[in-house]
Design an enzyme around this catalytic site. Structure first.
Site, PDB file in Angstrom:
ATOM      1  CE  LYS A  89      -4.399  -1.645   0.699  1.00  0.00           C
ATOM      2  NZ  LYS A  89      -4.370  -2.897   1.471  1.00  0.00           N
ATOM      3  CD  GLU A 111     -10.209   4.652   0.918  1.00  0.00           C
ATOM      4  OE1 GLU A 111      -9.978   5.864   0.753  1.00  0.00           O
ATOM      5  OE2 GLU A 111      -9.548   3.752   0.354  1.00  0.00           O
ATOM      6  CB  SER A 377      -0.275  -8.257  -1.400  1.00  0.00           C
ATOM      7  OG  SER A 377      -1.094  -9.122  -0.637  1.00  0.00           O
TER       8      SER A 377
HETATM    9  C1  LIG Z   1      -5.220  -3.966   1.192  1.00  0.00           C
HETATM   10  C2  LIG Z   1      -4.531  -5.244   0.903  1.00  0.00           C
HETATM   11  C3  LIG Z   1      -4.901  -6.065  -0.198  1.00  0.00           C
HETATM   12  C4  LIG Z   1      -6.065  -5.757  -1.081  1.00  0.00           C
HETATM   13  O1  LIG Z   1      -6.009  -4.567  -1.778  1.00  0.00           O
HETATM   14  P1  LIG Z   1      -5.688  -4.502  -3.340  1.00  0.00           P
HETATM   15  O2  LIG Z   1      -5.979  -3.088  -3.692  1.00  0.00           O
HETATM   16  O3  LIG Z   1      -6.604  -5.481  -4.021  1.00  0.00           O
HETATM   17  O4  LIG Z   1      -4.278  -4.871  -3.510  1.00  0.00           O
HETATM   18  C5  LIG Z   1      -4.166  -7.211  -0.437  1.00  0.00           C
HETATM   19  N1  LIG Z   1      -3.138  -7.571   0.358  1.00  0.00           N
HETATM   20  C6  LIG Z   1      -2.769  -6.828   1.420  1.00  0.00           C
HETATM   21  C7  LIG Z   1      -1.629  -7.293   2.261  1.00  0.00           C
HETATM   22  C8  LIG Z   1      -3.445  -5.633   1.741  1.00  0.00           C
HETATM   23  O5  LIG Z   1      -3.065  -4.911   2.793  1.00  0.00           O
END
Ligand SMILES: *Cc1c(COP(=O)(O)O)cnc(C)c1O
Length: 396
Positions: A89, A111, A377
C-alpha cells in the site's frame, strides 16, 4: 484489445468518473495534472529516492524452492511483504502524498477497511508533516485495534463511520462527503485502483513499480523478462494491477486474479465479485459490483478484511470481461491452510489476503518448467490474532 485506460478514463466499458457536481472541480484538477506531475524528473527523483531508502525497494524476487517442489513448478515470490509498513500500500500513498504536496494541499483524508491503507497514509503524512484524517467503519475500528493504535501514534485522527454496515464502503462514503465539504485545501488519497478517473489509472501507475522490478529481476535470474504466470489477490485490485501492469499487453504471460470466496461463492457470505457481481456504479466508477436486483450494494464477507469489498476496480472488470485475466475464488479455510503451508515450507508468515493467492497455486495448471511469480502483497503480523484463534498449536 487494449488494456490501458482511454482518454475518457475507461477500460473498455468500465471506469469513468461518476461524481456529484460538487466534486467535479477536485477530480478535474487531479485529472488535468496527475500525469504531468508524476512524470516530472524532479518528482520521479524524489519518489524513487524515498521508495529506495524509506520504503525499502526494490523488494526481493525470491525463488521459493520448497514451495516449488510441492507444486511441481518454478515459483518466485515478489516480496511486497518486506516493504515498510508491511504491504504494497505504501507504494501508492508515497506517490500520492508527493502529488498532494505539488498541488499545494495541506490536509489529507483517506478511507480504510482493515487499517492497512490508513496506516500507510498516516505514515507518509507523518513523514511530510501534513494533517491526516482517516475514515474507518465503527465495526472495523473495533476489530482492527492494533492498526487504529498505529494510526493514532502516527498523529492521524481516526473518524468512525457510523452509517450503514459501518465498514469500508461506509468509510469511503464519509471520506467523499468530507472532500465535497473541503474542496480547497484537502487531498483524498484513495487506497486501491477504485474511485473516479483518474484514481484507478494513477494508483495502477504507482503500483506498477512491482512489475517493473519483476522484469529486471527475472531477466537476471531466468534470462528473460517475463514469467508464464503472474498470480495476485484482488480486493479493490491495486497489488494485482501493479504486478500485472507491464505484462498486460504480453499474451505470453497468463494473469491470475484471486478473489475471496469467503464461506463459499454460493453461501451468501462471499466477496467473489467476478462471479457474483453485475455492472453498476460504485464510488465514482462503472465496474462489477455485488448488488441486489434493485441495485442495493450487497455486503461482502471474507475472513480477510483487505479483500472484503463489494466491487473490483474497473481495470479488473475489463480483464475479467475480456478474458485477459483468469479469475479464481478461494475460501476462508483454503486461505488459512495456505498461511500454514507457506509458513512451514518457507519460513514466511503471509497476510491473509496474500494467502488467497497462494491457495490458488494448485489451480493454475503450471507445468514443471514454467515460471510463476506470486505477488506476496503483505505480511501476516496484522493477522496474528486470527491465526492464534484458528490454529490449534500443541499444548494450547
Ligand atoms: C489492502 C490489501 C490487499 C487488497 O487490496 P488490493 O488493492 O486489491 O491490492 C491485499 N493484500 C494486502 C496485504 C493488503 O493490505
Amino acid at each position: 484489445m487494449k488494456y490501458s485506460i482511454d482518454e475518457n478514463g475507461f477500460y473498455g466499458r468500465f471506469g469513468g468518473a461518476y461524481v456529484p457536481e460538487m466534486l467535479y472541480p477536485n477530480v478535474e484538477e487531479l485529472r488535468q495534472n496527475y500525469l504531468k506531475i508524476m512524470y516530472e524528473p524532479a518528482f520521479q527523483e524524489e519518489l524513487q529516492g524515498l521508495l529506495k531508502d524509506y520504503v525499502g525497494r526494490p523488494t526481493p524476487l525470491y525463488f521459493a524452492k520448497r514451495l516449488s517442489e510441492k507444486y511441481n513448478t518454478r515459483i518466485y515470490l515478489k516480496r511486497e511483504d518486506l516493504n515498510h509498513t508491511g504491504a504494497h500500500k505504501i507504494n501508492n500513498t508515497m506517490g500520492q502524498i508527493l502529488l498532494a504536496k505539488r498541488l499545494g494541499k495541506k490536509r489529507i483524508i483517506a478511507e480504510t477497511g482493515a487499517g492497512q491503507h490508513g496506516v500507510a497514509t498516516a505514515t507518509v503524512c507523518a513523514l511530510m508533516g501534513l494533517e491526516c484524517i482517516v475514515y474507518m467503519g465503527e465495526v472495523d475500528i473495533e476489530r482492527q485495534a492494533p492498526n487504529v493504535a498505529r494510526m493514532k501514534m502516527l498523529g492521524a485522527t481516526v473518524v468512525p463511520a457510523i452509517s450503514g454496515s459501518r465498514t469500508l464502503k461506509d468509510a469511503t462514503n464519509e471520506a467523499i462527503r468530507d472532500w465535497i465539504s473541503n474542496p480547497e485545501d484537502t487531498y483524498y488519497i484513495i487506497g486501491s485502483v477504485v474511485g473516479p478517473h483518474p484514481y484507478p489509472d494513477m494508483v495502477a501507475r504507482f503500483q506498477a513499480v512491482i512489475s517493473e522490478e519483476m522484469m529486471a529481476q527475472l531477466q537476471e535470474k531466468e534470462g528473460r523478462d517475463y514469467p508464464d504466470f503472474v498470480v495476485a489477490c484482488v480486493g479493490g485490485g491495486s497489488n494485482a494491477a501493479g504486478a500485472f501492469y507491464h505484462y498486460l499487453d504480453r499474451p505470453e504471460v497468463k494473469l491470475v486474479a484471486v478473489e475471496a470466496a469467503g464461506l463459499g461463492v454460493d453461501s451468501g457470505e462471499s466477496a467473489a465479485t467476478s462471479v457474483l457481481g453485475k455492472e453498476g456504479v460504485i464510488h465514482g466508477s462503472r465496474t462489477l459490483l455485488m448488488q441486489t436486483e434493485d441495485g442495493q450494494v450487497v455486503e461482502p464477507y471474507s475472513i480477510s478484511a483487505g479483500l472484503d469489498y463489494p466491487g473490483v476496480g474497473p481495470l479488473h472488470a475489463h480483464l475479467h470481461q475480456s478474458g485477459r485475466a483468469i479469475f479464481k475464488s478461494i475460501t476462508d479455510e483454503e486461505a488459512l491452510q495456505a498461511v500454514l503451508e507457506l509458513t512451514q515450507l518457507e519460513g514466511i508468515i503471509p497476510a491473509l489476503e496474500s494467502a488467497h493467492a497462494l491457495a490458488a497455486l494448485d489451480r493454475i495448471g503450471a507445468k514443471p518448467d514454467e515460471v510463476v511469480v506470486l505477488n506476496l502483497s503483505g505480511r501476516g503480523d496484522k493477522d496474528l490474532a486470527t491465526y492464534l484463534k484458528r490454529f490449534h498449536f500443541d499444548g494450547e
